[in-house]
Design a protein around this motif. Structure first.
Motif, mmCIF file in Angstrom:
data_model
loop_
_atom_site.group_PDB
_atom_site.id
_atom_site.type_symbol
_atom_site.label_atom_id
_atom_site.label_comp_id
_atom_site.label_asym_id
_atom_site.label_seq_id
_atom_site.Cartn_x
_atom_site.Cartn_y
_atom_site.Cartn_z
ATOM 1 N N HIS A 69 1.024 -1.084 -0.047
ATOM 2 C CA HIS A 69 -0.097 -0.063 0.078
ATOM 3 C C HIS A 69 0.736 1.310 -0.039
ATOM 4 C CE1 HIS A 69 -2.632 -3.206 1.767
ATOM 5 N NE2 HIS A 69 -3.576 -2.568 1.211
ATOM 6 N N GLU A 70 0.326 2.203 -0.574
ATOM 7 C CA GLU A 70 1.103 3.681 -0.482
ATOM 8 C C GLU A 70 0.874 4.260 0.793
ATOM 9 O OE1 GLU A 70 1.704 7.211 -3.538
ATOM 10 O OE2 GLU A 70 -0.082 7.277 -2.370
ATOM 11 N N GLY A 71 1.816 4.675 1.415
ATOM 12 C CA GLY A 71 1.701 5.545 2.728
ATOM 13 C C GLY A 71 1.576 4.365 4.051
ATOM 14 N N ASN A 72 1.388 5.154 4.956
ATOM 15 C CA ASN A 72 1.234 4.278 6.358
ATOM 16 C C ASN A 72 -0.039 3.974 6.554
ATOM 17 O OD1 ASN A 72 3.824 4.510 6.960
ATOM 18 N ND2 ASN A 72 3.648 6.657 7.622
ATOM 19 N N VAL A 73 -0.525 2.568 6.309
ATOM 20 C CA VAL A 73 -1.962 2.354 6.511
ATOM 21 C C VAL A 73 -1.879 1.160 7.456
ATOM 22 C CG1 VAL A 73 -3.865 1.010 5.322
ATOM 23 C CG2 VAL A 73 -2.624 2.618 4.040
ATOM 24 N N PRO A 74 -2.762 1.319 8.592
ATOM 25 C CA PRO A 74 -2.649 0.307 9.756
ATOM 26 C C PRO A 74 -2.926 -1.150 9.411
ATOM 27 C CG PRO A 74 -3.730 2.288 10.475
ATOM 28 C CD PRO A 74 -3.541 2.443 9.055
ATOM 29 N N VAL A 75 -2.017 -2.232 9.587
ATOM 30 C CA VAL A 75 -2.491 -3.582 9.247
ATOM 31 C C VAL A 75 -3.275 -4.077 10.500
ATOM 32 C CG1 VAL A 75 -1.129 -5.624 8.886
ATOM 33 C CG2 VAL A 75 -0.003 -3.346 8.231
ATOM 34 N N ARG A 76 -4.246 -4.940 9.705
ATOM 35 C CA ARG A 76 -5.175 -5.422 10.753
ATOM 36 C C ARG A 76 -4.747 -7.045 10.854
ATOM 37 N NH1 ARG A 76 -10.587 -4.775 7.409
ATOM 38 N NH2 ARG A 76 -9.004 -5.258 5.904
ATOM 39 N N PRO A 77 -5.268 -7.789 11.860
ATOM 40 C CA PRO A 77 -5.076 -9.144 11.855
ATOM 41 C C PRO A 77 -5.621 -9.749 10.712
ATOM 42 C CG PRO A 77 -5.873 -8.432 14.112
ATOM 43 C CD PRO A 77 -5.946 -7.007 13.041
ATOM 44 N N LYS A 78 -6.742 -9.577 10.279
ATOM 45 C CA LYS A 78 -7.361 -10.250 9.185
ATOM 46 C C LYS A 78 -6.571 -9.920 7.918
ATOM 47 C CE LYS A 78 -11.449 -10.124 5.949
ATOM 48 N NZ LYS A 78 -10.653 -10.188 4.802
ATOM 49 N N ASP A 79 -5.568 -8.798 7.783
ATOM 50 C CA ASP A 79 -5.052 -8.695 6.641
ATOM 51 C C ASP A 79 -3.798 -9.815 6.739
ATOM 52 O OD1 ASP A 79 -6.362 -6.418 5.779
ATOM 53 O OD2 ASP A 79 -5.229 -4.974 7.203
ATOM 54 N N VAL A 80 -3.213 -9.913 7.756
ATOM 55 C CA VAL A 80 -2.197 -10.791 8.254
ATOM 56 C C VAL A 80 -2.734 -12.275 7.954
ATOM 57 C CG1 VAL A 80 -0.535 -11.713 9.820
ATOM 58 C CG2 VAL A 80 -0.986 -9.219 9.818
ATOM 59 N N ILE A 81 -3.821 -12.647 8.316
ATOM 60 C CA ILE A 81 -4.319 -13.987 8.101
ATOM 61 C C ILE A 81 -4.670 -14.274 6.857
ATOM 62 C CG2 ILE A 81 -6.195 -15.470 8.727
ATOM 63 C CD1 ILE A 81 -6.386 -14.461 11.449
ATOM 64 N N ASP A 82 -4.696 -13.303 6.065
ATOM 65 C CA ASP A 82 -5.200 -13.377 4.656
ATOM 66 C C ASP A 82 -4.103 -13.865 3.722
ATOM 67 O OD1 ASP A 82 -8.034 -12.943 4.875
ATOM 68 O OD2 ASP A 82 -8.027 -11.039 4.317
ATOM 69 N N LYS A 83 -3.137 -12.811 3.947
ATOM 70 C CA LYS A 83 -1.695 -13.014 3.408
ATOM 71 C C LYS A 83 -1.132 -14.454 3.821
ATOM 72 C CE LYS A 83 0.576 -10.642 1.558
ATOM 73 N NZ LYS A 83 1.247 -10.405 0.159
ATOM 74 N N GLU A 85 -2.958 -17.175 4.708
ATOM 75 C CA GLU A 85 -3.747 -18.294 3.949
ATOM 76 C C GLU A 85 -3.322 -18.469 2.681
ATOM 77 O OE1 GLU A 85 -7.698 -17.098 4.698
ATOM 78 O OE2 GLU A 85 -7.680 -18.449 6.919
ATOM 79 N N ARG A 86 -2.824 -17.332 2.055
ATOM 80 C CA ARG A 86 -2.298 -17.191 0.509
ATOM 81 C C ARG A 86 -1.202 -18.268 0.438
ATOM 82 N NH1 ARG A 86 -2.368 -15.373 -4.382
ATOM 83 N NH2 ARG A 86 -0.424 -14.487 -5.300
ATOM 84 N N PHE A 87 -0.284 -17.974 1.682
ATOM 85 C CA PHE A 87 0.864 -18.906 1.267
ATOM 86 C C PHE A 87 0.659 -20.312 1.949
ATOM 87 C CE2 PHE A 87 3.050 -14.991 0.676
ATOM 88 C CZ PHE A 87 4.161 -15.391 0.226
ATOM 89 N N GLU A 88 -0.384 -20.611 2.772
ATOM 90 C CA GLU A 88 -0.767 -21.933 3.064
ATOM 91 C C GLU A 88 -1.493 -22.575 1.879
ATOM 92 O OE1 GLU A 88 -3.553 -24.242 6.527
ATOM 93 O OE2 GLU A 88 -4.039 -21.969 5.902
ATOM 94 N N ARG A 89 -2.173 -21.965 0.935
ATOM 95 C CA ARG A 89 -2.523 -22.593 -0.104
ATOM 96 C C ARG A 89 -1.402 -22.987 -1.235
ATOM 97 N NH1 ARG A 89 -6.689 -18.561 0.392
ATOM 98 N NH2 ARG A 89 -5.577 -17.024 -1.093
ATOM 99 N N PHE A 90 -0.292 -22.070 -1.274
ATOM 100 C CA PHE A 90 0.752 -22.543 -1.899
ATOM 101 C C PHE A 90 1.400 -24.016 -1.427
ATOM 102 C CE2 PHE A 90 2.064 -17.906 -2.850
ATOM 103 C CZ PHE A 90 0.897 -17.758 -3.918
ATOM 104 N N ALA A 91 1.335 -24.047 -0.204
ATOM 105 C CA ALA A 91 2.023 -25.016 0.533
ATOM 106 C C ALA A 91 1.217 -26.415 0.290
ATOM 107 C CB ALA A 91 2.158 -24.862 2.088
ATOM 108 N N ASN A 92 0.117 -26.275 0.298
ATOM 109 C CA ASN A 92 -1.061 -27.336 -0.014
ATOM 110 C C ASN A 92 -1.655 -27.555 -1.248
ATOM 111 O OD1 ASN A 92 -0.788 -27.648 2.739
ATOM 112 N ND2 ASN A 92 -2.575 -26.381 3.181
ATOM 113 N N TYR A 93 -0.761 -27.044 -2.266
ATOM 114 C CA TYR A 93 -1.304 -27.072 -3.495
ATOM 115 C C TYR A 93 -1.271 -28.640 -4.184
ATOM 116 C CZ TYR A 93 3.325 -27.922 -5.595
ATOM 117 O OH TYR A 93 4.492 -28.379 -6.130
ATOM 118 N N ALA A 94 -0.484 -29.296 -3.729
ATOM 119 C CA ALA A 94 -0.529 -30.732 -4.166
ATOM 120 C C ALA A 94 -1.633 -31.523 -3.658
ATOM 121 C CB ALA A 94 0.826 -31.396 -3.885
#
Length: 519
Positions: free
Chosen positions: A494-508, A510-519
């Motif tokens: 994001h441009e500028g200082n935007v507060p990060v929420r736990p949902k943002d962290v969990i969404d990110k 889960e994206r990597f969890e999908r990479f890990a479980n693609y097989a």
């Protein structure tokens, strides 16, 4: 991917030197044993040819690899952590056993395993026998073994491959780290949901970061002056202020002590912090401006940055007021967020540190690489989070590679956990290990999770907030490092200082969890 099923197929090959010695038996043996040793950071065709040739000279092949703690031949090495390197070797059919050597040289393991042949690559004999290879030759020949050199018609370099284009293995490295620590993606998600209602007192420099967007309309012919047309300006609360906002967005109860000028930017900052739910207890100093850093942008490029600030030290009156606030504010965590704009210096830091309540969890970040300041002035903290440049600045060390650099800073800071931020390379964490857990690694690396960098400024503040909260709530430096790195990746996008929420962290995550479980 190294899930539990695939790991079980090869884990039986990964042994200690003593276990291998017992399995292969004493010399003379019916089956000849060949041993290789190396870093094996990335298993490339040169390694495969070396291993195949070595196996052709015997019946059993032992691949020994150098533990992470003893690799310092290039920066950001090893690229692949030792557990994953061992897995890669064990997955090769030609390899019968793998051992992770926790000593600087393979000499002791040679003496324990006593291979019939110890195989070296051609590059180790070309131009004369190096001293280390000579020592290995002496050790092998001491019990009647032989050293042999594999053909050198093709030579590859792991370091060259990594420097040319580092492989994208962030997910594999994360899986390896989590498995080694007996953690999971669910552990990380659960931790991200446990950050609420922690009382945090942030003390630090407020910065208002401005982005002035313009359009380039030409340049003067007589002077090197760009001509731009103003379009809009966006202001964001930054510095220690965004640290407070990240903490509040994560669910913490945040009190914020800072020094502001008597001006409109101070009013903007106070209104913004109030709207974010941060309880601000400002000290207004009419003799200084509220710090403002204004980036002039044209066509997506930063043309210029105009700073309005006063870096002189705060007065004794202000210091005493801050000390009282630190002493009297109930807090589970106290965060010193230092941007070296007057609040923190060698005179004020000792008194402010002494004022921290005895049982509070102490965190410090000192973003001072371009000014006179030193993260080592914050001694004995529970967590510090400098970047590589700040570490080199503190130690006066421009030459050491990252791991010994971070280890030295960790020792001199007398801190419990050090997260060394490495920009696009991710981070490296150093931690204290209880005596009864000596098999736990004293340091580890986490690759960046950023996929689309828009504005990297402020990512370290997001990391600080989530790492501090999760380290306090879970006691796990691995969870703190991963959640902090995920928060930093979100902020980068994001441009500028935007507060990060736990949902943002969990969404990110889960994206990597999908990479890990693609097989």
């Amino acid at each position: 991917m190294m899930d539990d099923a695939s790991k079980s197929l090869v884990s039986h090959k990964i042994k200690t030197a003593d276990e291998i010695a017992k399995l292969i038996g004493a010399r003379p043996r019916a089956k000849k044993v060949v041993m290789c040793h190396g870093t094996f950071d990335i298993v490339h065709p040169g390694h495969v040819r070396h291993l195949l040739y070595a196996k052709s000279k015997g019946d059993l092949l032992v691949a020994s690899l150098t533990a992470d703690a003893h690799i310092a031949k290039a920066n950001f090495r090893p690229f692949v952590p030792q557990e994953l390197r061992a897995f890669n070797l064990a997955a090769l059919e030609v390899v019968d056993f793998v051992v992770i050597d926790h000593l600087p040289t393979p000499i002791e393991n040679i003496k324990v395993i006593k291979p019939d042949y110890f195989a070296k690559g051609y590059e180790y004999v070309k131009g004369g026998l190096p001293p280390r290879t000579a020592d290995e030759k002496t050790a092998v020949e001491s019990y009647g073994g032989e050293i042999l050199f594999t053909p050198g018609d093709i030579v590859y370099s792991s370091s060259h491959i990594i420097e040319t284009e580092p492989p994208a293995i962030a997910t594999e490295k994360l899986l390896s780290l989590l498995q080694a620590e007996k953690l999971s993606f669910d552990s990380l998600k659960e931790a991200a949901g446990k950050l609420k209602d922690i009382r945090v007192h942030v003390i630090g420099d407020t910065i208002v970061d401005s982005y002035t967007h313009t359009v380039l309309i030409g340049g003067m012919t007589k002077t090197p002056t760009m001509s731009v047309r103003f379009e809009n300006r966006k202001d964001f609360v930054g510095g220690a202020g965004i640290v407070a906002k990240h903490l509040r967005a994560a669910g913490a109860k945040v009190t914020y002590s800072t020094v502001l000028g008597n001006d409109k930017l101070a009013e903007f900052a106070l209104d913004d912090l109030k709207e974010a739910g941060v309880e601000c207890v400002p000290i207004i100093d009419p003799t200084r401006p509220t710090t403002n850093k204004n980036a002039i942008i044209a066509g997506g490029y930063n043309l210029l940055k105009v700073d309005t600030l006063d870096n002189r030290s705060i007065s004794e009156r202000v210091v005493e007021t801050l000390k009282s606030q630190v002493e009297e504010t109930p807090a589970d965590i106290v965060v010193f967020s230092d941007f070296r704009h007057g609040m923190f210096n060698r005179d004020t830091i000792p008194g402010l540190t002494a004022a921290i309540p005895k049982d509070a969890f102490r965190v410090a970040d000192s973003q001072v690489a371009s000014r006179w300041g030193n993260i080592l002035e914050f001694q004995g903290f529970d967590l510090i989070t400098p970047n590589e440049r700040e570490a080199r600045f503190a130690l006066g060390d421009q030459d050491s590679v990252v791991r010994p650099l971070g280890l030295e800073l960790y020792k001199q800071a007398h801190c419990k956990t050090l997260i060394l931020k490495l920009g696009e390379r991710g981070l490296m964490t150093f931690r204290s290990i209880p005596e009864e857990e000596q098999d736990v690694r004293a340091f580890f690396a986490v690759d960046t999770f950023a996929e689309r960098i828009v504005d990297a400024v402020g990512s370290g503040d997001a990391l600080l907030a989530y790492a501090a909260l999760s380290l306090f709530s879970t006691g796990s430096s691995v969870i703190a490092s991963v959640l902090g790195s995920l928060a930093a990746a979100v902020e980068c996008e994001h441009e500028g200082n935007v507060p990060v929420r736990p949902k943002d962290v969990i969404d990110k995550l889960e994206r990597f969890e999908r990479f890990a479980n693609y097989a």
